[in-house]
Design a protein around this motif. Structure first.
Motif, PDB file in Angstrom:
ATOM      1  N   GLN A   1       0.819  -1.208   0.000  1.00 38.78           N
ATOM      2  CA  GLN A   1       0.000   0.000   0.000  1.00 38.78           C
ATOM      3  C   GLN A   1       0.853   1.258   0.000  1.00 38.78           C
ATOM      4  OE1 GLN A   1      -2.839  -1.605   3.289  1.00 38.78           O
ATOM      5  NE2 GLN A   1      -3.865   0.148   2.382  1.00 38.78           N
ATOM      6  N   VAL A   2       2.025   1.167   0.623  1.00 36.67           N
ATOM      7  CA  VAL A   2       2.875   2.341   0.793  1.00 36.67           C
ATOM      8  C   VAL A   2       4.321   1.989   0.443  1.00 36.67           C
ATOM      9  CG1 VAL A   2       3.787   4.022   2.457  1.00 36.67           C
ATOM     10  CG2 VAL A   2       1.378   3.312   2.578  1.00 36.67           C
ATOM     11  N   TYR A   3       4.988   2.915  -0.244  1.00 34.34           N
ATOM     12  CA  TYR A   3       6.431   2.802  -0.486  1.00 34.34           C
ATOM     13  C   TYR A   3       7.105   4.024   0.141  1.00 34.34           C
ATOM     14  CZ  TYR A   3       5.746  -0.948  -3.865  1.00 34.34           C
ATOM     15  OH  TYR A   3       5.422  -2.138  -4.468  1.00 34.34           O
ATOM     16  N   TRP A   4       8.225   3.755   0.815  1.00 33.89           N
ATOM     17  CA  TRP A   4       9.050   4.847   1.332  1.00 33.89           C
ATOM     18  C   TRP A   4      10.261   4.978   0.422  1.00 33.89           C
ATOM     19  CZ3 TRP A   4       8.882   8.102   5.750  1.00 33.89           C
ATOM     20  CH2 TRP A   4      10.034   8.870   5.949  1.00 33.89           C
ATOM     21  N   ALA A   5      10.631   6.214   0.059  1.00 30.57           N
ATOM     22  CA  ALA A   5      11.777   6.425  -0.823  1.00 30.57           C
ATOM     23  C   ALA A   5      12.615   7.592  -0.332  1.00 30.57           C
ATOM     24  CB  ALA A   5      11.297   6.681  -2.252  1.00 30.57           C
ATOM     25  N   SER A   6      13.810   7.296   0.143  1.00 28.34           N
ATOM     26  CA  SER A   6      14.778   8.342   0.480  1.00 28.34           C
ATOM     27  C   SER A   6      15.662   8.533  -0.738  1.00 28.34           C
ATOM     28  CB  SER A   6      15.608   7.931   1.701  1.00 28.34           C
ATOM     29  OG  SER A   6      14.807   7.825   2.849  1.00 28.34           O
TER      30      SER A   6
ATOM     31  N   ALA B   1      18.452   6.017  -3.695  1.00 31.32           N
ATOM     32  CA  ALA B   1      17.726   5.671  -4.910  1.00 31.32           C
ATOM     33  C   ALA B   1      17.417   6.949  -5.670  1.00 31.32           C
ATOM     34  CB  ALA B   1      16.433   4.946  -4.544  1.00 31.32           C
ATOM     35  N   SER B   2      17.306   6.867  -6.995  1.00 30.09           N
ATOM     36  CA  SER B   2      17.075   8.086  -7.762  1.00 30.09           C
ATOM     37  C   SER B   2      15.602   8.440  -7.825  1.00 30.09           C
ATOM     38  CB  SER B   2      17.627   7.930  -9.184  1.00 30.09           C
ATOM     39  OG  SER B   2      16.710   7.234  -9.984  1.00 30.09           O
ATOM     40  N   ALA B   3      15.345   9.706  -8.075  1.00 36.20           N
ATOM     41  CA  ALA B   3      13.974  10.193  -8.166  1.00 36.20           C
ATOM     42  C   ALA B   3      13.223   9.516  -9.309  1.00 36.20           C
ATOM     43  CB  ALA B   3      13.981  11.704  -8.362  1.00 36.20           C
ATOM     44  N   LEU B   4      13.915   9.242 -10.407  1.00 39.58           N
ATOM     45  CA  LEU B   4      13.248   8.620 -11.547  1.00 39.58           C
ATOM     46  C   LEU B   4      12.882   7.171 -11.255  1.00 39.58           C
ATOM     47  CD1 LEU B   4      15.338  10.109 -14.492  1.00 39.58           C
ATOM     48  CD2 LEU B   4      13.203  10.934 -13.491  1.00 39.58           C
ATOM     49  N   ASP B   5      13.665   6.514 -10.405  1.00 40.86           N
ATOM     50  CA  ASP B   5      13.316   5.151 -10.004  1.00 40.86           C
ATOM     51  C   ASP B   5      12.007   5.134  -9.224  1.00 40.86           C
ATOM     52  OD1 ASP B   5      15.546   3.787 -11.095  1.00 40.86           O
ATOM     53  OD2 ASP B   5      16.787   4.500  -9.454  1.00 40.86           O
ATOM     54  N   VAL B   6      11.776   6.171  -8.433  1.00 44.24           N
ATOM     55  CA  VAL B   6      10.535   6.255  -7.668  1.00 44.24           C
ATOM     56  C   VAL B   6       9.336   6.337  -8.607  1.00 44.24           C
ATOM     57  CG1 VAL B   6       9.210   7.634  -6.022  1.00 44.24           C
ATOM     58  CG2 VAL B   6      11.655   7.305  -5.691  1.00 44.24           C
ATOM     59  N   LEU B   7       9.468   7.120  -9.677  1.00 52.34           N
ATOM     60  CA  LEU B   7       8.387   7.208 -10.653  1.00 52.34           C
ATOM     61  C   LEU B   7       8.131   5.847 -11.318  1.00 52.34           C
ATOM     62  CD1 LEU B   7       8.990  10.605 -12.488  1.00 52.34           C
ATOM     63  CD2 LEU B   7       7.285  10.069 -10.749  1.00 52.34           C
ATOM     64  N   ALA B   8       9.219   5.129 -11.614  1.00 53.83           N
ATOM     65  CA  ALA B   8       9.071   3.826 -12.251  1.00 53.83           C
ATOM     66  C   ALA B   8       8.337   2.849 -11.335  1.00 53.83           C
ATOM     67  CB  ALA B   8      10.449   3.282 -12.629  1.00 53.83           C
ATOM     68  N   VAL B   9       8.716   2.844 -10.059  1.00 50.42           N
ATOM     69  CA  VAL B   9       8.059   1.958  -9.098  1.00 50.42           C
ATOM     70  C   VAL B   9       6.584   2.321  -8.955  1.00 50.42           C
ATOM     71  CG1 VAL B   9       7.959   1.307  -6.654  1.00 50.42           C
ATOM     72  CG2 VAL B   9      10.163   1.439  -7.821  1.00 50.42           C
TER      73      VAL B   9
END
Length: 230
Positions: free
Chosen positions: A86-91, A131-139
């Motif tokens: 339900q939730v992903y955390w991304a630093s 992790a990169s910002a673009l990886d967050v969009l992909a996930v």
């Protein structure tokens, strides 16, 4: 879409936690576990911690042995293998520490020792700090979670040339950037705490601020020593 983050009274918060149960989440850059520990204390259940640094993964596993762990670079990792949560955390990537930001890592940072006995951090620790910002969009596009929590420094918004494009992608994924009011709550500033300046200046100040809770915790634990010295 989350549009605001109200501070709930304790009884309402307890009711919500009971109704929602343990909310599953994935920590896309678990580090030593601050984000994972905080979310678990808030009533979430960690499914997976992922990090490129084997030392950080070992530390995280030692404290969160109930969860799965992957020692992987999220940038090259097959994101289809991430569990649906339900939730992903991304630093995500701290731009002020990147080579593109023009700031070099000094030898002292590589050789830092708090005890005088170790030889500093291994080179792998500095291969990729976030992790990169673009990886967050992909996930987000792939798994469509209910929410993604993105943590970063203020320079991510003020210095990164692609921030506006990234933010547009965030909007397309129906995510929500925290407002100045939201950020004050995250840092535990009271609602009536005055932050001067425009929005960018306010965000920068809050991002650089010490968490009120952290300062209070340290201050309270200093009191016995002060009493002995009095």
């Amino acid at each position: 879409m989350l549009r605001y983050a109200p501070v709930l009274p304790p009884d309402e918060l307890t009711r919500l936690k009971a109704a929602l149960g343990l909310i599953p989440f994935v920590d896309l850059f678990n580090g030593c576990g601050g984000s994972s520990r905080g979310l678990e204390e808030a009533g979430y259940r960690l499914l997976l911690g992922i990090n490129h640094d084997p030392v950080a993964v070992s530390t995280h596993r030692a404290n969160h042995s109930h969860a799965e762990h992957q020692c992987e670079d999220i940038h090259t990792y097959d994101k289809r293998n991430l569990p649906c949560a339900q939730v992903y955390w991304a630093s995500i990537l701290c731009t002020e520490a990147s080579k593109a930001g023009g700031r070099k890592r000094y030898r002292g940072q590589q050789r830092l020792s708090l005890t005088g006995k170790d030889e500093g951090a291994k080179a792998a620790t500095f291969v990729q700090t976030r992790a990169s910002a673009l990886d967050v969009l992909a996930v987000t596009e792939l798994h469509q979670p209910a929410a993604v929590l993105v943590e970063n420094v203020a320079e991510f918004a003020t210095d990164w040339e692609l921030f506006d494009c990234w933010l547009g992608g965030v909007d397309d994924c129906t995510l929500h950037m925290l407002s100045v009011t939201d950020l004050k709550q995250v840092q535990r500033f009271p609602a009536d705490y005055i932050i001067l300046g425009n929005q960018t200046e306010a965000i920068l100040q809050i991002g650089n601020a010490v968490s009120v809770n952290a300062a209070r915790w340290l201050g309270e634990r200093l009191l016995p020593s002060l009493a002995l010295a009095a």
